[in-house]
Write an enzyme that holds these catalytic residues in place. Structure first.
Site, PDB file in Angstrom:
ATOM      1  N   GLU A   1     -70.593  34.335 -28.017  1.00 33.49           N
ATOM      2  CA  GLU A   1     -69.586  35.265 -28.552  1.00 33.49           C
ATOM      3  C   GLU A   1     -68.644  35.740 -27.444  1.00 33.49           C
ATOM      4  O   GLU A   1     -69.098  36.309 -26.446  1.00 33.49           O
ATOM      5  CB  GLU A   1     -70.309  36.467 -29.187  1.00 33.49           C
ATOM      6  CG  GLU A   1     -69.365  37.410 -29.913  1.00 33.49           C
ATOM      7  CD  GLU A   1     -70.092  38.569 -30.598  1.00 33.49           C
ATOM      8  OE1 GLU A   1     -71.311  38.457 -30.849  1.00 33.49           O
ATOM      9  OE2 GLU A   1     -69.434  39.581 -30.871  1.00 33.49           O
TER      10      GLU A   1
ATOM     11  N   LYS B   1     -76.746  45.909 -33.365  1.00 31.85           N
ATOM     12  CA  LYS B   1     -76.324  44.521 -33.110  1.00 31.85           C
ATOM     13  C   LYS B   1     -75.590  44.465 -31.769  1.00 31.85           C
ATOM     14  O   LYS B   1     -75.774  43.531 -30.983  1.00 31.85           O
ATOM     15  CB  LYS B   1     -75.424  44.030 -34.251  1.00 31.85           C
ATOM     16  CG  LYS B   1     -75.142  42.530 -34.232  1.00 31.85           C
ATOM     17  CD  LYS B   1     -74.001  42.112 -33.320  1.00 31.85           C
ATOM     18  CE  LYS B   1     -73.746  40.622 -33.400  1.00 31.85           C
ATOM     19  NZ  LYS B   1     -72.669  40.186 -32.484  1.00 31.85           N
TER      20      LYS B   1
ATOM     21  N   ASP C   1     -88.525  34.567 -25.742  1.00 32.91           N
ATOM     22  CA  ASP C   1     -88.537  34.392 -27.198  1.00 32.91           C
ATOM     23  C   ASP C   1     -87.696  35.491 -27.848  1.00 32.91           C
ATOM     24  O   ASP C   1     -88.160  36.617 -28.030  1.00 32.91           O
ATOM     25  CB  ASP C   1     -90.000  34.454 -27.675  1.00 32.91           C
ATOM     26  CG  ASP C   1     -90.156  34.168 -29.166  1.00 32.91           C
ATOM     27  OD1 ASP C   1     -89.183  34.363 -29.917  1.00 32.91           O
ATOM     28  OD2 ASP C   1     -91.262  33.772 -29.563  1.00 32.91           O
TER      29      ASP C   1
ATOM     30  N   HIS D   1     -61.592  42.371 -28.170  1.00 35.89           N
ATOM     31  CA  HIS D   1     -62.429  41.286 -28.670  1.00 35.89           C
ATOM     32  C   HIS D   1     -61.580  40.107 -29.133  1.00 35.89           C
ATOM     33  O   HIS D   1     -61.821  38.966 -28.760  1.00 35.89           O
ATOM     34  CB  HIS D   1     -63.281  41.800 -29.830  1.00 35.89           C
ATOM     35  CG  HIS D   1     -64.191  40.761 -30.396  1.00 35.89           C
ATOM     36  ND1 HIS D   1     -65.372  40.428 -29.779  1.00 35.89           N
ATOM     37  CD2 HIS D   1     -64.083  39.971 -31.476  1.00 35.89           C
ATOM     38  CE1 HIS D   1     -65.960  39.479 -30.486  1.00 35.89           C
ATOM     39  NE2 HIS D   1     -65.191  39.182 -31.518  1.00 35.89           N
TER      40      HIS D   1
HETATM   41  P1  NAD Z   1     -98.853  31.348 -22.166  1.00 35.30           P
HETATM   42  O1  NAD Z   1     -99.662  30.757 -23.263  1.00 35.30           O
HETATM   43  O2  NAD Z   1     -98.180  30.395 -21.245  1.00 35.30           O
HETATM   44  O3  NAD Z   1     -99.823  32.324 -21.359  1.00 35.30           O
HETATM   45  C1  NAD Z   1     -99.517  32.873 -20.100  1.00 35.30           C
HETATM   46  C2  NAD Z   1    -100.353  32.214 -19.032  1.00 35.30           C
HETATM   47  O4  NAD Z   1     -99.869  32.618 -17.751  1.00 35.30           O
HETATM   48  C3  NAD Z   1    -101.818  32.606 -19.118  1.00 35.30           C
HETATM   49  O5  NAD Z   1    -102.610  31.485 -18.929  1.00 35.30           O
HETATM   50  C4  NAD Z   1    -101.977  33.592 -17.950  1.00 35.30           C
HETATM   51  O6  NAD Z   1    -103.284  33.632 -17.461  1.00 35.30           O
HETATM   52  C5  NAD Z   1    -100.989  32.980 -16.955  1.00 35.30           C
HETATM   53  N1  NAD Z   1    -100.476  33.896 -15.904  1.00 35.30           N
HETATM   54  C6  NAD Z   1    -100.180  33.533 -14.625  1.00 35.30           C
HETATM   55  N2  NAD Z   1     -99.713  34.557 -13.911  1.00 35.30           N
HETATM   56  C7  NAD Z   1     -99.698  35.621 -14.745  1.00 35.30           C
HETATM   57  C8  NAD Z   1     -99.272  36.967 -14.587  1.00 35.30           C
HETATM   58  N3  NAD Z   1     -98.793  37.456 -13.442  1.00 35.30           N
HETATM   59  N4  NAD Z   1     -99.335  37.781 -15.682  1.00 35.30           N
HETATM   60  C9  NAD Z   1     -99.781  37.319 -16.870  1.00 35.30           C
HETATM   61  N5  NAD Z   1    -100.231  36.054 -17.064  1.00 35.30           N
HETATM   62  C10 NAD Z   1    -100.181  35.199 -16.012  1.00 35.30           C
HETATM   63  O7  NAD Z   1     -97.709  32.316 -22.730  1.00 35.30           O
HETATM   64  P2  NAD Z   1     -97.810  33.650 -23.560  1.00 35.30           P
HETATM   65  O8  NAD Z   1     -96.982  34.631 -22.808  1.00 35.30           O
HETATM   66  O9  NAD Z   1     -99.208  34.021 -23.917  1.00 35.30           O
HETATM   67  O10 NAD Z   1     -97.083  33.259 -24.935  1.00 35.30           O
HETATM   68  C11 NAD Z   1     -95.674  33.186 -24.989  1.00 35.30           C
HETATM   69  C12 NAD Z   1     -95.265  32.074 -25.921  1.00 35.30           C
HETATM   70  O11 NAD Z   1     -95.838  32.255 -27.217  1.00 35.30           O
HETATM   71  C13 NAD Z   1     -93.786  32.033 -26.117  1.00 35.30           C
HETATM   72  O12 NAD Z   1     -93.372  30.690 -25.931  1.00 35.30           O
HETATM   73  C14 NAD Z   1     -93.612  32.446 -27.582  1.00 35.30           C
HETATM   74  O13 NAD Z   1     -92.436  31.855 -28.122  1.00 35.30           O
HETATM   75  C15 NAD Z   1     -94.861  31.929 -28.204  1.00 35.30           C
HETATM   76  N6  NAD Z   1     -95.310  32.490 -29.484  1.00 35.30           N
HETATM   77  C16 NAD Z   1     -94.785  33.615 -30.043  1.00 35.30           C
HETATM   78  C17 NAD Z   1     -95.281  34.116 -31.243  1.00 35.30           C
HETATM   79  C18 NAD Z   1     -94.715  35.392 -31.800  1.00 35.30           C
HETATM   80  O14 NAD Z   1     -94.002  36.092 -31.125  1.00 35.30           O
HETATM   81  N7  NAD Z   1     -95.035  35.770 -33.057  1.00 35.30           N
HETATM   82  C19 NAD Z   1     -96.349  33.457 -31.868  1.00 35.30           C
HETATM   83  C20 NAD Z   1     -96.897  32.327 -31.269  1.00 35.30           C
HETATM   84  C21 NAD Z   1     -96.390  31.850 -30.067  1.00 35.30           C
END
Ligand code: NAD
Length: 442
Positions: free
Chosen positions: A83, A263, A279, A376
């Site tokens: 945008e 928005k 996300d 805009h």
């Molecule tokens: P992920 O599965 O990659 O988990 C994070 C990993 O990073 C873990 O293994 C953790 O141990 C590791 N890690 C390393 N250093 C870390 C630190 N300093 N702090 C925290 N963890 C650390 O990712 P996630 O964050 O669990 O999930 C995010 C994903 O899930 C996004 O891609 C999202 O789009 C998706 N998702 C979203 C939904 C929703 O919002 N409803 C549902 C399902 C999946």
């Protein structure tokens, strides 16, 4: 070297020169900037690993907001958005805030909620009580599923039970996800504890999934701008403040206005969320659910007079990660995080929320003074000129002509383009005030 986000004249130089300036200001390697951003930074083969049925990729503009200072630190903030005028407006508003000291932000710990739905509950009160009594056991079971996170200082911070109906209870397991967005971690916990929680509650197990209403993971940002900085060519600063306060009240009283107000905030937040590989659907769902938490949809940011200045306050849940997830393997997302130089997810959330408040400041100030169409549509005119087929230098000239003619439409641009062609090298002298808008931004 201390980072600076002030780069006067930034919009006037070429894309290559901007990359060099950002490299110098942030320490990012110019070659890496080029490699990460050429053709959108993602080839079809890599994209095929991200999602299903891939045909290719879809690029969006990647710009940077300037002048952003949060808690005393400057940041050149990447924004991915299609945008026109959002990046310029955020930079312009951030410049006003910077002159008055910058944004002050505080961020909650990264607490996310795993929900375990319990159906066919026989005695809801007793089920909720038993869940609380078994908290320690549930915590231990949950933490076994996230041993890596626990080793990094994260983990379960509590178990709650909420009665939704006579026959339905939901257990919440609250998890500190540290620098991860946390959805996968939290879903893993929900699935790991589900059967045991259902047994404790003497109920049938239902859904096991995170909540995107991450209301324990909020960012609060404040900024203060003195009247003299808010003044426009046509309006004194104090009148602008009165208009902005009335605009805030309008949003506080009317959900129709609050939706548009929010928005404008999400214009800034989403652009940073996307640029950093996060996300944005999760962020959007959380922000709007939070805005409606009292039962009436409310503005996420409000504006109040404070003597001879205006003060803005934004509160929004932001589930952002600097590690994990799929999109953060995107080269441009990795570049964004390096350019920002953030210490972790909480600092990233503070910056994204500050850009959201900057976007809201720009919009509310414009609406309370000159209206937003001038700035805009001036910037929008360039996209219309491109859509009409203008190339190279023609783009700015056609844009200037349709702005002057107050006809920022595809037809207007096509006839301006024909007029230029007929002129065959003549000069178009329409005032380039959309360039002036960008001038104010850096
Ligand atoms: P992920 O599965 O990659 O988990 C994070 C990993 O990073 C873990 O293994 C953790 O141990 C590791 N890690 C390393 N250093 C870390 C630190 N300093 N702090 C925290 N963890 C650390 O990712 P996630 O964050 O669990 O999930 C995010 C994903 O899930 C996004 O891609 C999202 O789009 C998706 N998702 C979203 C939904 C929703 O919002 N409803 C549902 C399902 C999946």
């Amino acid at each position: 070297m201390a980072r600076t986000s002030r780069m006067p004249g930034f919009h006037k130089v070429t894309v290559q020169e901007r990359r060099a300036l950002v490299g110098e200001a942030t320490g990012a390697d110019v070659g890496e900037i080029g490699r990460a951003l050429e053709q959108g930074g993602l080839d079809a083969e890599s994209a095929d690993k991200f999602v299903e049925n891939v045909l290719g990729t879809y690029a969006l503009p990647y710009g940077v907001a300037l002048n952003v200072r949060v808690n005393g630190h400057d940041h050149v903030v990447p924004m991915v958005i299609e945008e026109p005028s959002v990046v310029a407006a955020a930079s312009n508003a951030a410049k006003m805030v910077r002159a008055a000291g910058g944004f002050a932000a505080e961020t909650d710990p990264a607490l996310m909620i795993a929900q375990v739905q319990l159906r066919e509950v026989r005695d809801a009160q007793a089920a909720a009580r038993r869940i609380r009594e078994h908290e320690q056991e549930i915590v231990e079971l949950a933490e076994r599923a996230i041993a890596g996170l626990v080793a990094r200082g994260g983990g379960v911070r509590g178990v709650e039970a909420r009665i939704l109906a006579d026959d339905m209870v939901v257990a919440h397991v609250v998890i500190d996800c540290r620098d991860a967005m946390g959805a996968n971690l939290v879903n893993g916990v929900a699935e790991a504890v589900g059967d045991r929680v259902a047994a404790i509650a003497d109920a049938r197990l239902g859904l096991r999934i995170l909540s995107n209403l991450s209301d324990k993971r909020c960012v609060r940002v404040r900024c203060r701008v003195p009247a003299e900085i808010l003044a426009t060519d046509e309006m004194g600063g104090s009148d602008v403040i009165d208009g902005m306060v009335a605009a805030s009240r309008f949003a506080e009283l009317d959900p129709y206005r609050a939706a548009t107000h929010n928005k404008g905030i999400m214009n800034g937040i989403d652009a940073v969320v996307i640029a950093t590989g996060n996300d944005w659907r999760a962020v959007e769902a959380g922000a709007h659910a939070y805005a409606a938490r009292t039962g009436r949809y409310q503005p996420l940011a409000v504006w109040r007079r404070d003597g001879d200045a205006i003060e803005g306050r934004l509160e929004v849940p932001l589930a952002l990660g600097t590690v994990g997830g799929t999109l953060r393997v995107h080269p441009a997302a990795r570049l964004s995080l390096r350019m920002l130089g953030v210490n972790g997810a909480r600092e990233l959330a503070a910056i994204a929320a500050s850009v959201g408040l900057a976007s809201n400041l720009a919009a509310v100030r414009a609406l309370a003074s000159d209206g937003i169409q001038r700035g805009h549509m001036g910037l929008h005119a360039r996209s219309v000129a491109v859509a009409a087929g203008a190339l190279g230098e023609q783009v700015e000239r056609v844009a200037a002509m349709i702005v002057e003619a107050r006809d920022i439409t595809l037809e207007g641009a096509r006839s301006a383009l024909s007029a230029l062609a007929a002129e065959a090298g003549g000069t178009a002298t329409a005032p380039d005030w959309h360039r002036q808008e960008r001038d104010r931004a850096d």
